[in-house]
Motif scaffolding. Structure first.
Motif, PDB file in Angstrom:
ATOM      1  N   LEU A 113     -19.122 -33.597  42.997  1.00 35.33           N
ATOM      2  CA  LEU A 113     -17.891 -34.264  42.605  1.00 35.33           C
ATOM      3  C   LEU A 113     -16.693 -33.514  43.172  1.00 35.33           C
ATOM      4  CD1 LEU A 113     -18.571 -34.702  38.758  1.00 35.33           C
ATOM      5  CD2 LEU A 113     -19.311 -36.181  40.629  1.00 35.33           C
ATOM      6  N   ARG A 114     -15.684 -34.257  43.586  1.00 36.87           N
ATOM      7  CA  ARG A 114     -14.400 -33.654  43.960  1.00 36.87           C
ATOM      8  C   ARG A 114     -13.444 -34.011  42.835  1.00 36.87           C
ATOM      9  NH1 ARG A 114     -11.621 -32.703  49.429  1.00 36.87           N
ATOM     10  NH2 ARG A 114      -9.477 -32.284  48.784  1.00 36.87           N
ATOM     11  N   VAL A 115     -12.914 -32.994  42.169  1.00 40.56           N
ATOM     12  CA  VAL A 115     -12.074 -33.180  40.995  1.00 40.56           C
ATOM     13  C   VAL A 115     -10.705 -32.560  41.264  1.00 40.56           C
ATOM     14  CG1 VAL A 115     -11.854 -32.708  38.515  1.00 40.56           C
ATOM     15  CG2 VAL A 115     -14.128 -33.012  39.523  1.00 40.56           C
ATOM     16  N   VAL A 116      -9.646 -33.278  40.948  1.00 37.31           N
ATOM     17  CA  VAL A 116      -8.293 -32.726  41.057  1.00 37.31           C
ATOM     18  C   VAL A 116      -7.724 -32.539  39.657  1.00 37.31           C
ATOM     19  CG1 VAL A 116      -7.810 -33.675  43.344  1.00 37.31           C
ATOM     20  CG2 VAL A 116      -7.194 -34.990  41.313  1.00 37.31           C
ATOM     21  N   ALA A 117      -6.888 -31.505  39.527  1.00 39.32           N
ATOM     22  CA  ALA A 117      -6.243 -31.220  38.240  1.00 39.32           C
ATOM     23  C   ALA A 117      -4.890 -30.579  38.515  1.00 39.32           C
ATOM     24  CB  ALA A 117      -7.118 -30.284  37.408  1.00 39.32           C
ATOM     25  N   ARG A 118      -4.039 -30.595  37.505  1.00 34.80           N
ATOM     26  CA  ARG A 118      -2.699 -30.013  37.666  1.00 34.80           C
ATOM     27  C   ARG A 118      -2.763 -28.502  37.846  1.00 34.80           C
ATOM     28  NH1 ARG A 118       0.423 -33.974  37.722  1.00 34.80           N
ATOM     29  NH2 ARG A 118       0.102 -35.836  36.511  1.00 34.80           N
ATOM     30  N   ASP A 119      -3.653 -27.867  37.098  1.00 26.57           N
ATOM     31  CA  ASP A 119      -3.837 -26.415  37.176  1.00 26.57           C
ATOM     32  C   ASP A 119      -5.210 -26.099  36.585  1.00 26.57           C
ATOM     33  OD1 ASP A 119      -3.489 -26.576  34.352  1.00 26.57           O
ATOM     34  OD2 ASP A 119      -1.348 -26.145  34.550  1.00 26.57           O
ATOM     35  N   LEU A 120      -5.563 -24.822  36.507  1.00 21.89           N
ATOM     36  CA  LEU A 120      -6.898 -24.460  36.001  1.00 21.89           C
ATOM     37  C   LEU A 120      -7.087 -24.844  34.538  1.00 21.89           C
ATOM     38  CD1 LEU A 120      -7.638 -21.069  37.775  1.00 21.89           C
ATOM     39  CD2 LEU A 120      -8.768 -23.281  38.123  1.00 21.89           C
ATOM     40  N   ALA A 121      -6.043 -24.733  33.739  1.00 20.80           N
ATOM     41  CA  ALA A 121      -6.156 -25.131  32.324  1.00 20.80           C
ATOM     42  C   ALA A 121      -6.435 -26.633  32.219  1.00 20.80           C
ATOM     43  CB  ALA A 121      -4.877 -24.766  31.568  1.00 20.80           C
ATOM     44  N   ASP A 122      -5.778 -27.417  33.054  1.00 20.69           N
ATOM     45  CA  ASP A 122      -6.016 -28.865  33.066  1.00 20.69           C
ATOM     46  C   ASP A 122      -7.442 -29.151  33.530  1.00 20.69           C
ATOM     47  OD1 ASP A 122      -5.315 -31.641  32.884  1.00 20.69           O
ATOM     48  OD2 ASP A 122      -4.907 -31.677  35.035  1.00 20.69           O
ATOM     49  N   PHE A 123      -7.913 -28.419  34.560  1.00 15.53           N
ATOM     50  CA  PHE A 123      -9.293 -28.602  35.016  1.00 15.53           C
ATOM     51  C   PHE A 123     -10.274 -28.268  33.905  1.00 15.53           C
ATOM     52  CE2 PHE A 123     -13.191 -26.600  36.513  1.00 15.53           C
ATOM     53  CZ  PHE A 123     -13.803 -27.736  37.029  1.00 15.53           C
ATOM     54  N   GLU A 124     -10.025 -27.182  33.181  1.00 17.38           N
ATOM     55  CA  GLU A 124     -10.927 -26.803  32.081  1.00 17.38           C
ATOM     56  C   GLU A 124     -10.990 -27.909  31.030  1.00 17.38           C
ATOM     57  OE1 GLU A 124     -11.819 -23.233  28.893  1.00 17.38           O
ATOM     58  OE2 GLU A 124      -9.865 -23.295  29.880  1.00 17.38           O
ATOM     59  N   ARG A 125      -9.856 -28.528  30.738  1.00 17.81           N
ATOM     60  CA  ARG A 125      -9.832 -29.640  29.784  1.00 17.81           C
ATOM     61  C   ARG A 125     -10.675 -30.806  30.285  1.00 17.81           C
ATOM     62  NH1 ARG A 125      -7.742 -34.313  29.911  1.00 17.81           N
ATOM     63  NH2 ARG A 125      -6.487 -33.890  31.746  1.00 17.81           N
ATOM     64  N   VAL A 126     -10.513 -31.161  31.562  1.00 16.00           N
ATOM     65  CA  VAL A 126     -11.288 -32.263  32.152  1.00 16.00           C
ATOM     66  C   VAL A 126     -12.777 -31.927  32.117  1.00 16.00           C
ATOM     67  CG1 VAL A 126     -11.748 -33.527  34.297  1.00 16.00           C
ATOM     68  CG2 VAL A 126      -9.394 -33.074  33.604  1.00 16.00           C
ATOM     69  N   LEU A 127     -13.113 -30.691  32.476  1.00 11.87           N
ATOM     70  CA  LEU A 127     -14.518 -30.278  32.493  1.00 11.87           C
ATOM     71  C   LEU A 127     -15.131 -30.335  31.105  1.00 11.87           C
ATOM     72  CD1 LEU A 127     -16.909 -29.094  34.103  1.00 11.87           C
ATOM     73  CD2 LEU A 127     -15.991 -26.816  33.557  1.00 11.87           C
ATOM     74  N   ARG A 128     -14.481 -29.707  30.136  1.00 11.57           N
ATOM     75  CA  ARG A 128     -15.043 -29.625  28.777  1.00 11.57           C
ATOM     76  C   ARG A 128     -15.067 -30.970  28.046  1.00 11.57           C
ATOM     77  NH1 ARG A 128     -14.748 -24.394  25.727  1.00 11.57           N
ATOM     78  NH2 ARG A 128     -14.491 -22.777  27.286  1.00 11.57           N
ATOM     79  N   ARG A 129     -13.961 -31.693  28.128  1.00  4.56           N
ATOM     80  CA  ARG A 129     -13.832 -32.911  27.316  1.00  4.56           C
ATOM     81  C   ARG A 129     -14.340 -34.171  27.985  1.00  4.56           C
ATOM     82  NH1 ARG A 129      -7.787 -31.995  24.893  1.00  4.56           N
ATOM     83  NH2 ARG A 129      -8.230 -30.032  23.833  1.00  4.56           N
ATOM     84  N   ARG A 130     -14.358 -34.197  29.314  1.00  4.93           N
ATOM     85  CA  ARG A 130     -14.720 -35.429  29.992  1.00  4.93           C
ATOM     86  C   ARG A 130     -16.055 -35.321  30.724  1.00  4.93           C
ATOM     87  NH1 ARG A 130     -10.280 -38.644  31.735  1.00  4.93           N
ATOM     88  NH2 ARG A 130     -11.752 -40.305  31.438  1.00  4.93           N
ATOM     89  N   ILE A 131     -16.213 -34.294  31.559  1.00  6.33           N
ATOM     90  CA  ILE A 131     -17.397 -34.215  32.419  1.00  6.33           C
ATOM     91  C   ILE A 131     -18.620 -33.705  31.662  1.00  6.33           C
ATOM     92  CG2 ILE A 131     -18.369 -33.098  34.474  1.00  6.33           C
ATOM     93  CD1 ILE A 131     -15.467 -33.277  35.658  1.00  6.33           C
ATOM     94  N   MET A 132     -18.463 -32.627  30.906  1.00  2.00           N
ATOM     95  CA  MET A 132     -19.623 -32.049  30.200  1.00  2.00           C
ATOM     96  C   MET A 132     -20.146 -32.962  29.094  1.00  2.00           C
ATOM     97  SD  MET A 132     -20.342 -29.391  31.881  1.00  2.00           S
ATOM     98  CE  MET A 132     -21.587 -28.659  30.842  1.00  2.00           C
ATOM     99  N   THR A 133     -19.371 -33.945  28.685  1.00  2.00           N
ATOM    100  CA  THR A 133     -19.815 -34.879  27.644  1.00  2.00           C
ATOM    101  C   THR A 133     -20.473 -36.132  28.215  1.00  2.00           C
ATOM    102  OG1 THR A 133     -17.659 -35.968  27.558  1.00  2.00           O
ATOM    103  CG2 THR A 133     -17.991 -34.086  26.077  1.00  2.00           C
ATOM    104  N   LEU A 134     -20.566 -36.220  29.548  1.00  2.00           N
ATOM    105  CA  LEU A 134     -21.178 -37.395  30.172  1.00  2.00           C
ATOM    106  C   LEU A 134     -22.678 -37.440  29.899  1.00  2.00           C
ATOM    107  CD1 LEU A 134     -19.406 -37.411  33.652  1.00  2.00           C
ATOM    108  CD2 LEU A 134     -18.929 -38.869  31.691  1.00  2.00           C
TER     109      LEU A 134
END
Length: 155
Positions: A113-134
């Motif tokens: 996957l290629r994922v974009v985020a505003r910063d590392l904290a935003d990426f961590e939020r996307v990873l924990r709340r969106r991707i890891m729950t798939l």
């Protein structure tokens, strides 16, 4: 060359290179560079589209200029490799707007996957709340993009 593949001559190849550089160039300008008339250039473009050689036109946005300062490549291994899990995962990951590209690959991971985020904290939020729950997500490996030296170009 497959039997269904269109005949592509040197002029077609030059046209494709020019379109890959700037797909918005008018046919008249392309024709001048190729030594063709505008109608002849349009006929070639239409033939290449109809044959599926030209699959579309894309707008390339600068993620950093839009406030997305971090790009991460994720290797995702599904915990269950059943076909239902693959389809379910693909449908769910496709709904995440930060995921710019989904590639089903062969190797250590099932998806890249290629994922974009505003910063590392935003990426961590996307990873924990969106991707890891798939559905079906098992192991994940992240690689942060430091720089991009070459953008995609013509084949």
């Amino acid at each position: 060359m497959s039997p269904d593949a269109p005949e592509i001559d040197e002029t077609d190849r030059r046209l494709l290179r020019l379109l890959a550089e700037d797909s918005a160039r008018p046919a008249s300008a392309l024709g001048r560079e190729l030594g063709l008339s505008q109608p002849a250039t349009w006929r070639r473009i239409r033939r290449l589209r109809e044959a599926g050689v030209i699959a579309g036109r894309r707008l390339r946005l600068d993620a950093a200029a839009l406030g997305f300062g971090v790009t991460v490549f994720l290797g995702v291994k599904l915990s269950s490799r059943q076909r239902v899990a693959l389809e379910e995962f693909e449908r769910a990951v496709g709904a995440i707007r930060e995921v710019q590209r989904v590639e089903h690959v062969l190797g250590l991971y099932d998806y890249r996957l290629r994922v974009v985020a505003r910063d590392l904290a935003d990426f961590e939020r996307v990873l924990r709340r969106r991707i890891m729950t798939l559905p079906g997500v098992g192991d994940v490996e992240a690689n942060v993009l430091l720089s991009e030296e070459r953008r995609a170009g013509p084949l």
